[in-house]
Design an enzyme around this catalytic site. Structure first.
Site, mmCIF file in Angstrom:
data_model
loop_
_atom_site.group_PDB
_atom_site.id
_atom_site.type_symbol
_atom_site.label_atom_id
_atom_site.label_comp_id
_atom_site.label_asym_id
_atom_site.label_seq_id
_atom_site.Cartn_x
_atom_site.Cartn_y
_atom_site.Cartn_z
ATOM 1 N N LYS A 16 27.490 31.647 -16.468
ATOM 2 C CA LYS A 16 26.165 31.759 -15.873
ATOM 3 C C LYS A 16 25.181 30.904 -16.669
ATOM 4 C CE LYS A 16 22.810 35.372 -14.542
ATOM 5 N NZ LYS A 16 22.564 36.833 -14.483
ATOM 6 N N SER A 63 21.664 42.613 -11.642
ATOM 7 C CA SER A 63 22.009 41.203 -11.458
ATOM 8 C C SER A 63 23.498 40.892 -11.426
ATOM 9 C CB SER A 63 21.329 40.347 -12.529
ATOM 10 O OG SER A 63 19.952 40.263 -12.295
ATOM 11 N N SER A 77 20.472 38.175 -10.362
ATOM 12 C CA SER A 77 20.280 36.797 -10.762
ATOM 13 C C SER A 77 21.586 36.004 -10.835
ATOM 14 C CB SER A 77 19.587 36.749 -12.126
ATOM 15 O OG SER A 77 20.367 37.386 -13.129
#
Length: 481
Positions: free
Chosen positions: A80, A180, A156
């Site tokens: 990520k 997230s 996210s």
């Protein structure tokens, strides 16, 4: 160089990470075969999705030349684009301000990911600094959902979820401070576990994040990949402030045993905001019937904690910590941030954080900790507590845009995710599983919440559900073969 054939693509797309690692171990494919297949799929599919924003394919090709070790030896992987540092490579957190930043070292999680045998290809898209349940940063543009490009993939970890759902990689790193991991898993039809507080280390450079409320793990297509990944990366470093109890047996090994009858609490009520969408209610009712058919006892229960009040207190902590993070990032880049560097929401969030007194901040910490205690006590009678992951179906693209500079208005929209942050602040493990896809190609997830330290019960129950629902066989509109 490997020739990527249609047969190789099909084999790759139909296999989870553990199956791919087994193919490497038995020399049916090579790590180079898998890397080249992943690269070809990213190049073919990502222009339609915008999930992979930092590409470091040559590093993966180089790593594939070394004989793989670890349970995931030779399996392609994406980090990520927030937090986890990978020595010598870019990390932007979705900020143009950080476009020239290069990581000085590997974080402990990245060391463990490499030791597990993963071959890192690059980084996935995130919203700017992460506090959004959409993925639409100014720097890279929005990530689209492979099931339905008109709806959000969540955030996210939206780039990670889109990439895994489209089968560019079998699993990818994700992190969770208010949903997230679980929200994008729900929006993209995946499995997403937020582990217990203390299960995952933040080290070595960071000691704590939001008083243990942030968790780092992954999104996957199968429960067994989640369990094996947890086996590979879990565990504290010396001096960590939180430590979760270690299981007597690995999580993957425990999947072989179905759970005995569980007492499962559930709710039909949203903590605040609009009631559950009709499609969400229908998916909940179908899930309850499934759980009863598996021999479990279900019991309706209204969570006796004021989550709306806790939400605003939690965002006081978030605002102060975000302002401090921006100051640390500015120091690393060598200049202060100005308003033009940030999306309006993030600028307003940091401004609010700097306006709070130390006394107010302390009071908010105390309120969040009290809510954490109350949640754990309230749910203690249940082996598992069931909620929808989101109270509504995935929102249209643009709904979660951080271009809205009204902090309170933006945060009020998060009633969709009202059952997310509650288990960040309480530290309880929570797992989103994909139970349904609507007629409009909108995936719906249900959240399983367990007692602190008991990821095993959640994973074993989820495996029971996967055996019936076969969600790993579902395929979105945009996907490999």
């Amino acid at each position: 160089m490997t020739t990527v054939t249609s047969d190789l693509v099909r084999l790759y797309a139909e296999s989870d990470a553990l199956a791919l690692a087994e193919l490497v171990r038995t020399r049916q494919v090579s790590p180079g075969d898998l890397v080249e297949t992943a690269i070809s799929l990213i190049e073919a599919l990502d222009p339609k999705l915008n999930a992979v924003v930092i590409r470091l394919f040559d590093l993966a090709r180089e790593a594939a030349r070394t004989p793989p070790e670890g349970p995931f030896g030779g399996v392609p992987f994406l980090l990520k684009n927030i937090a986890s540092t990978w020595k010598g490579t870019p990390l932007t957190n979705g900020l143009g301000f950080m476009k020239d930043f290069v990581c000085a070292d590997d974080s402990e999680m990245v060391r463990r990911i490499k030791a597990a045998g993963f071959l890192l290809l690059g980084r996935t898209n995130t919203p700017e600094c992460g506090w959004s349940i959409g993925t639409e940063p100014r720097l890279y543009g929005p990530t689209l959902n492979p099931w339905n490009t008109a709806i959000t993939p969540g955030g996210s970890s939206g780039g990670a979820a889109a990439a895994v759902a489209a089968r560019m990689v079998p699993l990818a790193e994700a992190s969770d401070g208010g949903g997230s991991i679980r929200v994008p898993a729900s929006c993209c039809g995946l499995v997403g576990l937020k582990p217990s507080r203390g299960r995952i280390t933040y080290g070595p450079d960071t000691v704590d994040l939001w008083f243990g409320s942030i968790a780092i793990l992954c999104v996957t297509r199968t429960v067994r990949d989640t369990a094996a990944y947890l086996d590979a990366v879990a565990g504290p470093m010396t001096g960590d402030p939180y430590v979760a109890p270690a299981p007597a047996e690995g999580w993957l090994a425990q999947l072989a045993r179905a759970p005995q009858q569980l007492r499962i609490g559930y709710t039909r009520e949203a903590p605040w905001g609009p009631p559950f969408a009709p499609e969400v209610t229908a998916a909940l009712e179908e899930t309850l019937r499934l759980l009863e058919s598996l021999g479990h006892r279900v019991e309706e229960h209204r969570l006796g904690v004021d989550l709306e009040q806790a939400w605003w207190r939690y965002n006081d902590i978030n605002a102060v910590e975000t302002a401090a993070d921006f100051d640390r990032l500015a120091a690393s880049v060598g200049r202060p941030m100005v308003e033009e560097d940030l999306a309006p929401f993030n600028w307003s969030l940091a401004h609010y954080g700097r306006s709070l007194s130390a006394v107010h901040y302390s009071e908010s910490i105390a309120a969040v900790r009290k809510a954490s205690q109350a949640i754990a006590v309230d749910l203690a009678p249940f082996d598992v507590f069931l909620t929808p992951t989101l109270t509504q179906t995935p929102r249209p693209l643009g709904y979660w845009s951080m271009e809205d500079g009204d902090r309170e208005r933006y945060l009020a929209r998060w009633s969709d995710a009202a059952y997310m942050f509650a288990f960040n602040l309480s530290g309880l493990p929570a797992l989103s599983v994909p139970v349904e896809v609507t007629q409009t190609n909108s995936p719906i997830g249900m959240q399983l919440v367990g007692r602190h330290g008991d990821e095993a019960t959640l994973l074993r129950l989820a495996q029971q559900m996967q055996d019936v629902l076969a969600w790993d066989r579902r395929r979105p509109a945009i996907a490999a073969i």
